[in-house]
Design a protein around this motif. Sequence first.
Motif, PDB file in Angstrom:
ATOM      1  N   UNK A 105       4.101  -1.480   3.273  1.00 29.17           N
ATOM      2  CA  UNK A 105       4.849  -1.407   2.021  1.00 29.17           C
ATOM      3  C   UNK A 105       6.176  -2.110   2.241  1.00 29.17           C
ATOM      4  N   UNK A 106       6.406  -3.167   1.492  1.00 32.82           N
ATOM      5  CA  UNK A 106       7.583  -4.012   1.723  1.00 32.82           C
ATOM      6  C   UNK A 106       8.505  -3.980   0.519  1.00 32.82           C
ATOM      7  N   UNK A 107       9.784  -4.068   0.818  1.00 33.67           N
ATOM      8  CA  UNK A 107      10.784  -4.094  -0.241  1.00 33.67           C
ATOM      9  C   UNK A 107      10.896  -5.498  -0.812  1.00 33.67           C
ATOM     10  N   UNK A 108      11.100  -5.595  -2.141  1.00 33.32           N
ATOM     11  CA  UNK A 108      11.168  -6.874  -2.819  1.00 33.32           C
ATOM     12  C   UNK A 108      12.612  -7.157  -3.197  1.00 33.32           C
ATOM     13  N   UNK A 167       0.853  -1.195   0.000  1.00 33.02           N
ATOM     14  CA  UNK A 167       0.000   0.000   0.000  1.00 33.02           C
ATOM     15  C   UNK A 167       0.885   1.239   0.000  1.00 33.02           C
ATOM     16  N   UNK A 168       0.815   2.032  -1.061  1.00 33.72           N
ATOM     17  CA  UNK A 168       1.661   3.221  -1.173  1.00 33.72           C
ATOM     18  C   UNK A 168       1.171   4.369  -0.301  1.00 33.72           C
ATOM     19  N   UNK A 169      -0.023   4.277   0.255  1.00 39.72           N
ATOM     20  CA  UNK A 169      -0.552   5.334   1.107  1.00 39.72           C
ATOM     21  C   UNK A 169      -1.094   6.520   0.360  1.00 39.72           C
ATOM     22  N   UNK A 170      -1.334   6.376  -0.957  1.00 38.79           N
ATOM     23  CA  UNK A 170      -1.819   7.509  -1.742  1.00 38.79           C
ATOM     24  C   UNK A 170      -3.317   7.716  -1.622  1.00 38.79           C
TER      25      UNK A 170
END
Length: 521
Positions: free
Chosen positions: A404-407, A380-383
């Motif tokens: 929001x997690x890093x891949x 979720x980018x929070x936009x």
Amino acid sequence: MTVVEEKPAPAPARRPNAAWALLRNSWRQLTSMRTALILLFLLAIAAIPGSVLPQRGVDAQNVDGYYAEHPTLAPILERLGAFEVFASPWFSAIYLLLFTSLIGCIIPRLRDHFRAMRMAPPAVPARLDRLPQHAVLTGTPDADAIAAVLRKRRWRVAVRGDTVSAEKGHLKETGNLLFHLALLAVLFGVAIGSWYGWHGNRLLVAGPDNAFCNTLQQYDESGLGARVDASDLPRFCLELTDFQAKFLATGQPESFRATARVDGGAPRSFSVNSPLRLDGANVYLLGHGYAPVIKYTDRYGRSQTTTAPFLSVDGMLTSEGVAAFPDANVDPKTGARDSKLQVAFEGLYLPTAPDTAPYTRSLFPAERSPALLLFAYRGNLGMDAGIPNSVYKLDQRQVTSGRLARIGDGKLLRVGEKWTLDDGTSVEFLGTKQYATLSVRYDPGEKPVLASAAVGLLGLMLSLTGRRRRVFFRVTTGRSTLVEAGGLPRTDYAGFAEEFAQLVKDVEDRDSEGPVNGRTV
């Protein structure tokens, strides 16, 4: 019987009004030359932060960069108005006090100067031998002949019988007053620009798809004067068609030149020191950078392409930015968007990347070996929360909360290379477009300030070169004619002795040519 008259009792002394006395003394202190000089000095000191620190009205991106570099100090400076110095209350207070003080100083001096200009030179002193310069002429010139010599040399002359008074150097005070009037006009011109001017900053990527029109909504940052409304802005549209940058071998910039199209017309070039002049506004070139073009293909095979401007972080144009895809991974059957599958890429762009790791800094600002280091994020980018966020950085609150997690690890991509993620989606680096940071401004006080500065320079030259001085001659007749001369410099003038001696010599030489009828002033 002696009658004694009673004297009336003296009237009680009238007590001065304390409030009026305080107001009068305050006005005298404010309008003194000493106070004006102190306020001018304070104004110069107050303008230093506006020159050292980035200003929001000039380049908001540099202010954001300062926040990133100094996260603790920047909020304190913001509360003090250091990023908007020239619009801060404390700067305005010094400005208005100086304006009032100058008016109070100049008006009495103007009155006294006009009175002095209209008055005739003073009468000849009784004892000329007590003046700093004194001489007795060997010839026998009369007062009219002496006056003719002085007038020829542009002295203001007054002949009173057998005496001649002359003075010169009023241009010194004229220049002094002219300088102060010009300074007042500069302050007034700045005020006019603040009231009726406006500005807007825009990061503009090259290409017809990124053109913008002159409305407040399309500026990244804008400001209107107190007497300006949004409807007063002139109507025009601007498209950046090309940008050319030249660099020295050391990486230092040599020249920047942008080409823009106004309202679909022919392309027009402008540079840093040569703005694009439009009807009612000027477009200034503040900086430039690169905008990587990134293509993302989601799990349903739908591709989206975005051009994301990256902000430079050093002189070699190493740039940081974010390419966000909030509408990725939308199910084509249902049209439903899963907010947990939004994708964004945090990147570091290197115009000239090194051949081997670490890929942390560009070697040259021009694109000799461009590369893009990307880090992928999913979640979720929070936009959708309606909270404004920077388009150049990810919302770290989403990362910290785990939404929001890093891949995986990052990936370095050259132009045309593709990176396939763990879920089968891919991202491709298509190339870059150049962008320019523009400042569109209108300042009606610009020309008055320039003209006032030129007049102030002229007044300063007159004030520094002018020398106020007086000379006197007395012709005494009797058994023999005696001509006595005296000179008095009103200001420090090291060359007055030589000038006085030459003037006496000229009078003697004129006397040897014969009498001349002069004109009494």
